[in-house]
Design a protein around this motif. Structure first.
Motif, PDB file in Angstrom:
ATOM      1  N   ALA A  68      51.474  35.123  28.011  1.00  0.00           N
ATOM      2  CA  ALA A  68      50.936  36.302  28.939  1.00  0.00           C
ATOM      3  C   ALA A  68      49.452  36.069  29.248  1.00  0.00           C
ATOM      4  O   ALA A  68      49.068  36.367  30.181  1.00  0.00           O
ATOM      5  CB  ALA A  68      51.239  37.370  28.059  1.00  0.00           C
ATOM      6  N   GLN A  69      48.711  35.668  28.133  1.00  0.00           N
ATOM      7  CA  GLN A  69      47.181  35.379  28.295  1.00  0.00           C
ATOM      8  C   GLN A  69      46.902  34.398  29.548  1.00  0.00           C
ATOM      9  O   GLN A  69      46.089  34.722  30.503  1.00  0.00           O
ATOM     10  CB  GLN A  69      46.509  35.011  27.077  1.00  0.00           C
ATOM     11  CG  GLN A  69      44.992  34.977  27.239  1.00  0.00           C
ATOM     12  CD  GLN A  69      44.155  34.419  26.071  1.00  0.00           C
ATOM     13  OE1 GLN A  69      44.572  34.967  24.980  1.00  0.00           O
ATOM     14  NE2 GLN A  69      43.324  33.500  26.038  1.00  0.00           N
ATOM     15  N   ALA A  78      45.210  33.836  35.304  1.00  0.00           N
ATOM     16  CA  ALA A  78      45.573  33.343  36.743  1.00  0.00           C
ATOM     17  C   ALA A  78      45.520  34.513  37.519  1.00  0.00           C
ATOM     18  O   ALA A  78      45.213  34.488  38.724  1.00  0.00           O
ATOM     19  CB  ALA A  78      46.905  32.488  36.485  1.00  0.00           C
ATOM     20  N   LEU A  79      46.233  35.470  36.999  1.00  0.00           N
ATOM     21  CA  LEU A  79      46.270  36.719  37.840  1.00  0.00           C
ATOM     22  C   LEU A  79      45.075  37.249  38.266  1.00  0.00           C
ATOM     23  O   LEU A  79      44.700  37.680  39.607  1.00  0.00           O
ATOM     24  CB  LEU A  79      47.215  37.943  37.119  1.00  0.00           C
ATOM     25  CG  LEU A  79      47.124  39.297  37.523  1.00  0.00           C
ATOM     26  CD1 LEU A  79      47.899  39.186  39.041  1.00  0.00           C
ATOM     27  CD2 LEU A  79      47.851  40.215  36.929  1.00  0.00           C
ATOM     28  N   SER A  80      44.213  37.258  37.588  1.00  0.00           N
ATOM     29  CA  SER A  80      42.748  37.853  37.494  1.00  0.00           C
ATOM     30  C   SER A  80      42.022  36.977  38.569  1.00  0.00           C
ATOM     31  O   SER A  80      41.316  37.411  39.629  1.00  0.00           O
ATOM     32  CB  SER A  80      41.943  37.724  36.325  1.00  0.00           C
ATOM     33  OG  SER A  80      40.575  38.473  36.525  1.00  0.00           O
ATOM     34  N   ASP A 131      50.876  35.550  45.168  1.00  0.00           N
ATOM     35  CA  ASP A 131      51.008  34.625  44.075  1.00  0.00           C
ATOM     36  C   ASP A 131      50.220  35.469  42.630  1.00  0.00           C
ATOM     37  O   ASP A 131      50.882  35.191  41.792  1.00  0.00           O
ATOM     38  CB  ASP A 131      49.958  33.464  44.220  1.00  0.00           C
ATOM     39  CG  ASP A 131      50.223  32.450  45.287  1.00  0.00           C
ATOM     40  OD1 ASP A 131      51.526  32.398  45.496  1.00  0.00           O
ATOM     41  OD2 ASP A 131      49.392  31.899  45.820  1.00  0.00           O
ATOM     42  N   ALA A 132      49.343  36.391  42.986  1.00  0.00           N
ATOM     43  CA  ALA A 132      49.179  37.281  41.879  1.00  0.00           C
ATOM     44  C   ALA A 132      50.292  38.320  41.262  1.00  0.00           C
ATOM     45  O   ALA A 132      50.467  38.442  40.175  1.00  0.00           O
ATOM     46  CB  ALA A 132      47.890  38.229  42.268  1.00  0.00           C
ATOM     47  N   GLN A 133      51.152  38.534  42.510  1.00  0.00           N
ATOM     48  CA  GLN A 133      52.239  39.374  42.031  1.00  0.00           C
ATOM     49  C   GLN A 133      53.256  38.609  41.046  1.00  0.00           C
ATOM     50  O   GLN A 133      53.837  39.063  40.170  1.00  0.00           O
ATOM     51  CB  GLN A 133      52.931  39.945  43.049  1.00  0.00           C
ATOM     52  CG  GLN A 133      54.360  40.741  42.911  1.00  0.00           C
ATOM     53  CD  GLN A 133      54.854  41.475  44.053  1.00  0.00           C
ATOM     54  OE1 GLN A 133      54.592  41.053  45.144  1.00  0.00           O
ATOM     55  NE2 GLN A 133      55.856  42.498  43.955  1.00  0.00           N
ATOM     56  N   ASP A 134      53.512  37.304  41.408  1.00  0.00           N
ATOM     57  CA  ASP A 134      54.151  36.466  40.707  1.00  0.00           C
ATOM     58  C   ASP A 134      53.730  36.291  39.221  1.00  0.00           C
ATOM     59  O   ASP A 134      54.578  36.195  38.448  1.00  0.00           O
ATOM     60  CB  ASP A 134      54.512  35.005  41.502  1.00  0.00           C
ATOM     61  CG  ASP A 134      55.162  35.171  42.702  1.00  0.00           C
ATOM     62  OD1 ASP A 134      55.841  36.116  43.009  1.00  0.00           O
ATOM     63  OD2 ASP A 134      55.253  34.593  43.722  1.00  0.00           O
ATOM     64  N   GLN A 135      52.338  35.981  39.373  1.00  0.00           N
ATOM     65  CA  GLN A 135      51.801  35.841  38.034  1.00  0.00           C
ATOM     66  C   GLN A 135      51.769  37.060  37.176  1.00  0.00           C
ATOM     67  O   GLN A 135      52.186  37.174  35.897  1.00  0.00           O
ATOM     68  CB  GLN A 135      50.318  35.630  38.145  1.00  0.00           C
ATOM     69  CG  GLN A 135      50.081  34.222  38.712  1.00  0.00           C
ATOM     70  CD  GLN A 135      50.450  32.908  37.887  1.00  0.00           C
ATOM     71  OE1 GLN A 135      50.514  33.016  36.625  1.00  0.00           O
ATOM     72  NE2 GLN A 135      50.551  31.812  38.350  1.00  0.00           N
ATOM     73  N   ALA A 136      51.985  38.434  37.661  1.00  0.00           N
ATOM     74  CA  ALA A 136      51.955  39.529  37.128  1.00  0.00           C
ATOM     75  C   ALA A 136      53.581  39.508  36.417  1.00  0.00           C
ATOM     76  O   ALA A 136      53.679  40.054  35.352  1.00  0.00           O
ATOM     77  CB  ALA A 136      51.806  40.723  37.818  1.00  0.00           C
ATOM     78  N   GLU A 163      55.491  37.110  35.772  1.00  0.00           N
ATOM     79  CA  GLU A 163      55.765  36.074  34.813  1.00  0.00           C
ATOM     80  C   GLU A 163      54.922  36.603  33.485  1.00  0.00           C
ATOM     81  O   GLU A 163      55.390  36.421  32.244  1.00  0.00           O
ATOM     82  CB  GLU A 163      55.162  34.850  35.104  1.00  0.00           C
ATOM     83  CG  GLU A 163      55.868  34.063  36.294  1.00  0.00           C
ATOM     84  CD  GLU A 163      55.072  32.414  36.698  1.00  0.00           C
ATOM     85  OE1 GLU A 163      54.318  32.391  36.072  1.00  0.00           O
ATOM     86  OE2 GLU A 163      55.730  32.053  37.536  1.00  0.00           O
ATOM     87  N   ALA A 164      53.823  37.342  33.668  1.00  0.00           N
ATOM     88  CA  ALA A 164      53.043  37.856  32.488  1.00  0.00           C
ATOM     89  C   ALA A 164      54.056  38.827  31.606  1.00  0.00           C
ATOM     90  O   ALA A 164      54.143  39.042  30.575  1.00  0.00           O
ATOM     91  CB  ALA A 164      51.738  38.461  32.629  1.00  0.00           C
ATOM     92  N   LEU A 165      54.497  39.604  32.551  1.00  0.00           N
ATOM     93  CA  LEU A 165      55.601  40.960  32.012  1.00  0.00           C
ATOM     94  C   LEU A 165      56.607  40.155  31.286  1.00  0.00           C
ATOM     95  O   LEU A 165      57.319  40.703  30.281  1.00  0.00           O
ATOM     96  CB  LEU A 165      55.976  41.580  32.984  1.00  0.00           C
ATOM     97  CG  LEU A 165      54.840  42.595  33.478  1.00  0.00           C
ATOM     98  CD1 LEU A 165      55.553  43.468  34.864  1.00  0.00           C
ATOM     99  CD2 LEU A 165      54.588  43.680  32.293  1.00  0.00           C
ATOM    100  N   THR A 166      57.348  38.951  31.875  1.00  0.00           N
ATOM    101  CA  THR A 166      58.404  38.290  31.246  1.00  0.00           C
ATOM    102  C   THR A 166      57.998  37.809  29.814  1.00  0.00           C
ATOM    103  O   THR A 166      58.683  37.709  28.920  1.00  0.00           O
ATOM    104  CB  THR A 166      58.674  37.156  32.047  1.00  0.00           C
ATOM    105  OG1 THR A 166      59.321  37.717  33.177  1.00  0.00           O
ATOM    106  CG2 THR A 166      59.928  36.518  31.426  1.00  0.00           C
TER     107      THR A 166
END
Length: 396
Positions: free
Chosen positions: A202-203, A208-210, A233-238, A240-243
């Protein structure tokens, strides 16, 4: 008379085995004398702990022999004899179980000759009972004496070998000390796992999202298309972080346990292993899992949350081991409510040879179960099958 004859024959077999053990204990007197002499002379004090361990083995054999006859287990309560010579000597002398064993051994020298009575009893029984039952059609009168003789010897042994309350308390304290250490170790390992999952999962995705959001802000005015791509891409990273966060939360206390209960959660876990789209199935090559429920129904009283979480962890870890290490294509899970709590059994038909020291997750299972004062039994002979049986105490 046939029934009496069979019972007498069984009692005689037990008394013969007891006589063999008594004969061995008589020979053991020499070892006791050598140990006493060496300990008194100090130079042979190292013999004392070894002799105490030998006496424990003799007493253990007698406990098993007596339990086989009476059908009631005789518990053992010993402190482990380990460490330096001084620590081994101190434990050997102060352990209440040592006094219990030596008291039984000395008494056994007195009543261990009881099986000798079999020599005159059997001829007498065959003659008297043969006439008594054959002519008068009455029940045997001498053959039951052999059974009573075995009962008497077993009752004396059970009374003498039963641990004292002090010994049981000392064993309980030792067990709780070990359990507490295992619980602390399991807790530390769990915290390190959560920290590792958050740091690597998640971190990393949030960082990467930031970065992508920052780049999108800078590119918004001069290159809207690039900004939109960065936001995608940021949405995808978000996601993945939630997953990753869901994975961490599922490891702490799976939400499905709260929603569906243990039975529903385990069935969902079994279904996920059978699904070719699941990450577990992909990493382990797929596993067909069947779930058998005996006792705990969906509408019945639920076990405490800690017990359900431990049971779910046992099933998940055992199925992971089966998929990754056993080579089996199927596994069976059985959940059962018992008088003392919850029983969990996971069986696979793989190659067997599971080793706790080999990093197969069994140590983690044992530590988590020990924290709840439960028990773990692993049977995994080479060639299989592997059966992991866990008993978790709880009040229904």
């Amino acid at each position: 008379m046939r029934s009496s004859l069979r019972q007498a024959a069984r009692a005689s077999g037990r008394l013969v085995a007891s006589a063999a053990l008594a004969f061995g204990s008589y020979l053991f007197i020499t070892v006791l004398l050598i140990t006493a002499t060496g300990t008194a002379a100090v130079v042979g004090c190292w013999l004392l702990p070894e002799t105490v361990l030998l006496v424990r083995r003799i007493a253990g054999a007698k406990r098993r022999l007596t339990a086989a006859w009476t059908g009631r287990e005789i518990p053992e309560a010993y402190q482990p004899i380990t460490g330096t010579l001084r620590e081994r000597l101190t434990t050997s002398v102060r352990d209440p179980g040592t006094l219990t064993d030596f008291r039984w051994l000395l008494a056994y020298y007195a009543y261990g000759w009881l099986p000798v009575l079999l020599v005159p009893l059997w001829p007498l029984a065959l003659v008297v009972d043969g006439v008594w039952c054959g002519l008068l059609r009455r029940e045997a009168v001498v053959l039951p004496l052999i059974v009573r003789l075995a009962d008497l010897e077993a009752s004396w042994s059970a009374a003498l070998l039963r641990p004292s309350p002090k010994a049981l308390l000392a064993a309980r304290v030792e067990r709780l000390t070990t359990t507490r250490a295992d619980a602390v170790a399991a807790h530390g390992a769990e915290l390190r796992r959560i920290e590792r999952d958050l740091h690597d999962g998640a971190q990393a995705h949030l960082v990467a999202l930031s970065m992508r959001i920052g780049l999108a802000q800078r590119a918004y005015e001069r290159d809207p298309d690039a900004a939109r791509k960065l936001l995608t891409d940021a949405q995808d990273q978000a996601e993945e972080a939630l997953t990753g966060l869901r994975h961490v939360v599922r490891g702490i206390h799976p939400p499905i346990l709260t929603d569906r209960g243990l039975v529903g959660a385990v069935r969902a876990l079994a279904a996920s292993w059978g699904s070719p789209r699941s990450s577990e199935a992909e990493s382990g090559g797929g596993l067909e899992v069947t779930v058998d429920v005996d006792g705990p129904a969906d509408d019945g009283p639920r076990a405490p949350a800690a017990v359900e979480a431990a049971a779910y962890f046992v099933v998940a870890e055992s199925l992971t081991n089966a998929a990754k290490h056993s080579g089996s294509e199927r596994a069976d899970v059985r959940l059962a409510r018992t008088d003392r709590g919850l029983s969990v059994r996971v069986r696979d038909e793989g190659r067997g040879g599971a080793d706790e020291a080999g990093g197969s997750g069994l140590l983690g299972i044992r530590r988590r179960v020990a924290a709840l004062d439960g028990t773990v039994h692993v049977c995994s002979p080479t060639g299989g099958p592997t059966v992991v049986t866990v008993e978790l105490p709880c009040v229904w």
